[in-house]
Write a protein that holds these residues in place. Structure first.
Motif, PDB file in Angstrom:
ATOM      1  N   GLU A   1       0.829  -1.208   0.000  1.00 60.13           N
ATOM      2  CA  GLU A   1       0.000   0.000   0.000  1.00 60.13           C
ATOM      3  C   GLU A   1       0.864   1.259   0.000  1.00 60.13           C
ATOM      4  O   GLU A   1       0.590   2.205  -0.740  1.00 60.13           O
ATOM      5  N   ARG A   2       1.919   1.272   0.787  1.00 64.63           N
ATOM      6  CA  ARG A   2       2.823   2.436   0.800  1.00 64.63           C
ATOM      7  C   ARG A   2       3.467   2.646  -0.564  1.00 64.63           C
ATOM      8  O   ARG A   2       3.562   3.765  -1.052  1.00 64.63           O
ATOM      9  N   GLN A   3       3.923   1.549  -1.169  1.00 63.97           N
ATOM     10  CA  GLN A   3       4.576   1.673  -2.470  1.00 63.97           C
ATOM     11  C   GLN A   3       3.604   2.142  -3.547  1.00 63.97           C
ATOM     12  O   GLN A   3       3.943   2.999  -4.366  1.00 63.97           O
ATOM     13  N   LEU A   4       2.394   1.587  -3.566  1.00 59.28           N
ATOM     14  CA  LEU A   4       1.414   2.000  -4.565  1.00 59.28           C
ATOM     15  C   LEU A   4       0.958   3.440  -4.339  1.00 59.28           C
ATOM     16  O   LEU A   4       0.754   4.183  -5.298  1.00 59.28           O
ATOM     17  N   SER A   5       0.816   3.844  -3.084  1.00 57.79           N
ATOM     18  CA  SER A   5       0.410   5.218  -2.790  1.00 57.79           C
ATOM     19  C   SER A   5       1.499   6.192  -3.205  1.00 57.79           C
ATOM     20  O   SER A   5       1.216   7.252  -3.763  1.00 57.79           O
ATOM     21  N   ALA A   6       2.746   5.854  -2.939  1.00 52.89           N
ATOM     22  CA  ALA A   6       3.852   6.725  -3.330  1.00 52.89           C
ATOM     23  C   ALA A   6       3.958   6.808  -4.844  1.00 52.89           C
ATOM     24  O   ALA A   6       4.201   7.882  -5.399  1.00 52.89           O
TER      25      ALA A   6
END
Length: 121
Positions: A99-104
């Motif tokens: 989720e962090r990677q996709l949001s970034a």
């Protein structure tokens, strides 16, 4: 009846073979993209755990009194449901990382071709 049978409005499946959540996830991605990213990450984590459990089962010997294709099918169904249940709440942490990677990646997308063409004129 069980509450998992009445929960078709959510995008997160309650049962491993509930495919009706795909349309709900598409709708949610239009309305609330951040929440959709969270659910996609959770579902990916569930698929990953299912693959991990299948790999672990493949290391076991396939002989014995209960060795049959039917038993393999039921064990696979159980593993898929167990993976879904294990990853539903906090999971193993893989969903949070995804989720962090996709949001970034969503925040820092390069300019689209239309925007670049409009700025150069």
């Amino acid at each position: 009846m069980a509450d998992f049978l009445t929960s078709t409005a959510t995008a997160t499946p309650q049962v491993y073979n509930d495919l009706s959540g795909l349309n709900a996830l598409k709708l949610k991605s239009r309305e609330n993209p951040q929440e959709a990213v969270r659910e996609v990450a959770q579902q990916f984590e569930s698929v990953f755990v299912t693959m991990m459990m299948k790999s672990m089962r493949d290391t076991l010997p396939k002989d014995g009194m209960f060795a049959s294709s039917q038993m393999d099918t039921y064990q696979e169904m159980m593993d898929q449901q167990l993976a879904l249940d294990l990853t539903r709440a906090d999971g193993f942490g893989l969903a949070a990382v995804i989720e962090r990677q996709l949001s970034a990646a969503h925040r820092y997308q390069p300019a689209t071709l239309d925007a670049v063409a409009g700025e150069s004129e």
